[in-house]
Enzyme design. Structure first.
Site, short mmCIF file in Angstrom:
data_model
loop_
_atom_site.label_atom_id
_atom_site.label_comp_id
_atom_site.label_asym_id
_atom_site.label_seq_id
_atom_site.Cartn_x
_atom_site.Cartn_y
_atom_site.Cartn_z
N SER A 237 3.10 -0.17 5.17
CA SER A 237 4.07 -1.17 4.73
C SER A 237 3.82 -2.54 5.33
O SER A 237 3.14 -2.70 6.34
CB SER A 237 5.49 -0.72 5.10
OG SER A 237 5.77 0.54 4.51
N SER A 275 3.22 2.66 0.24
CA SER A 275 3.42 1.37 0.88
C SER A 275 4.77 0.76 0.51
O SER A 275 5.19 0.81 -0.64
CB SER A 275 2.30 0.41 0.45
OG SER A 275 2.26 -0.73 1.27
N ASP A 277 5.99 -2.72 0.43
CA ASP A 277 5.56 -4.12 0.53
C ASP A 277 6.65 -5.02 -0.03
O ASP A 277 6.90 -5.04 -1.24
CB ASP A 277 4.26 -4.33 -0.26
CG ASP A 277 3.15 -3.40 0.21
OD1 ASP A 277 3.02 -3.21 1.44
OD2 ASP A 277 2.42 -2.85 -0.64
#
Length: 349
Positions: A237, A275, A277
């Site tokens: 992340s 992830s 993001d």
């Protein structure tokens, strides 16, 4: 457990001689170059912990001005971003932004809420949207202990200051891993001409994602520079916060936030399945002074955002120092001599 209180002696990107691109860096080359934005950290190192909290505090949030124009970009939503839906729906930021460890995010949000409700400005408040982001520092810290709470939140808020920002293994970046190396907190800024006026765009990041590090287009694989000792993050992340003093509304700031996520690819992010993001963008501009700017002058702000975020991401890795977590798990610092040698060979510096 001891707080990390001193700045890293490791070089930043500018110290390596990498140019700033089309836009000049700000005086501190930090998000604090945006007037009225302060940064504070609280860090826990030791006893199986490398974790903490980082506070982004806009002084323009006051009893008279209860929100700032803001917005959110979700590059990949595998995360626990508290306050996300109202931030996106209302395009308004009501509190400081705190960053921390994944399993501590809920305690941190409650502590932030309690701290603000106890202030005179919120003596009659019955609804408030705390914004708290996270990445997973479980590779280097005992994340299940959920060690970050009210004490650290208050410490970070009270420590928030203008001027230089400590980067690397500090606050929310104490236990993170990025691009095979030790990751952490990074920041940068750019000065932009917007309709004849100089405006500032600043970025602060918390990095904990995989991929192959690139600086100025030059690949710097951890497997090569560390002789096969690359570290892989738990989770995958990145949290990005962009601040500006340009006159922008929430819709426009959503477009800025999108560009902030785009910038991750420039440093080699692989945007993996797991992830989280996220980018949050906000403006401290006083609407009484006019605005928002016209859309047709936004392109330089977009480009400056991507440059500032890319440099902040790189600074987070350059500043970070080798860290050993529980059971000997180790994330090694990027070797500066190796970076310099490759950048020189490639003609990047």
């Amino acid at each position: 457990m001891t707080p990390l209180s001193s700045a890293s002696s490791r070089p930043r990107l500018a110290d390596l001689g990498v140019p700033s691109g089309a836009f000049a860096r700000g005086a501190e080359n930090a998000i604090t170059d945006v007037g009225g934005v302060r940064i504070g950290h609280a860090t826990l190192h030791g006893d199986g912990l490398h974790t903490g909290v980082t506070a982004i505090v806009p002084d323009t949030l006051t009893g008279e001005r209860r929100s700032l124009p803001a917005n959110l970009s979700v590059g990949n939503g595998y995360g626990k971003l508290v306050g996300a839906t109202q931030l996106r729906e209302l395009a308004a930021l009501e509190t400081p932004i705190l960053l921390t460890s994944t399993l501590s995010v809920f305690r941190v949000a409650d502590a932030l809420l309690g701290h603000l409700l106890a202030t005179p400005a919120h003596a009659r408040t019955t609804t408030l949207n705390p914004v708290v982001g996270e990445t997973n520092d479980g590779f280097l810290s005992d994340i299940r202990r959920r060690a970050v709470g009210e004490e650290q939140v208050v410490q970070a808020l009270e420590a928030a200051a203008a001027g230089p920002v400590v980067e690397g293994c500090v606050g929310a970046g104490a236990g993170t891993v990025a691009l095979g190396y030790k990751g952490g907190i990074g920041t940068s800024s750019r000065l932009v001409d917007v309709a004849g006026q100089t405006r500032t765009v600043g970025a602060l990041v918390q990095t904990n994602f995989s991929g192959t590090l690139r600086i100025a287009g030059v690949p710097l694989p951890a497997e090569e520079l560390l002789s096969g000792a690359a570290a892989q993050p738990v989770g995958n992340s990145c949290m990005i916060v962009v601040a500006t003093d340009a006159a922008m509304d929430g819709r426009q700031l959503g477009r800025v936030a999108n560009r902030a996520v785009f910038a991750m690819r420039g440093v080699g992010a692989d945007y993996a399945q797991g992830s989280g993001d996220y980018a949050i963008a906000f403006s401290v501009h006083d609407p009484a002074l006019g605005g928002p700017v016209a859309d047709d002058v936004l392109s330089p702000l977009f480009a400056a955002t991507m440059d500032a975020v890319e440099e902040a991401l790189i600074n987070s890795v350059l500043a970070a120092e080798t860290t050993v977590g529980p059971e000997g798990r180790t994330a090694r610092a990027v070797p500066i001599d190796g970076v310099r040698a490759r950048l020189t060979r490639a003609g990047a510096v």
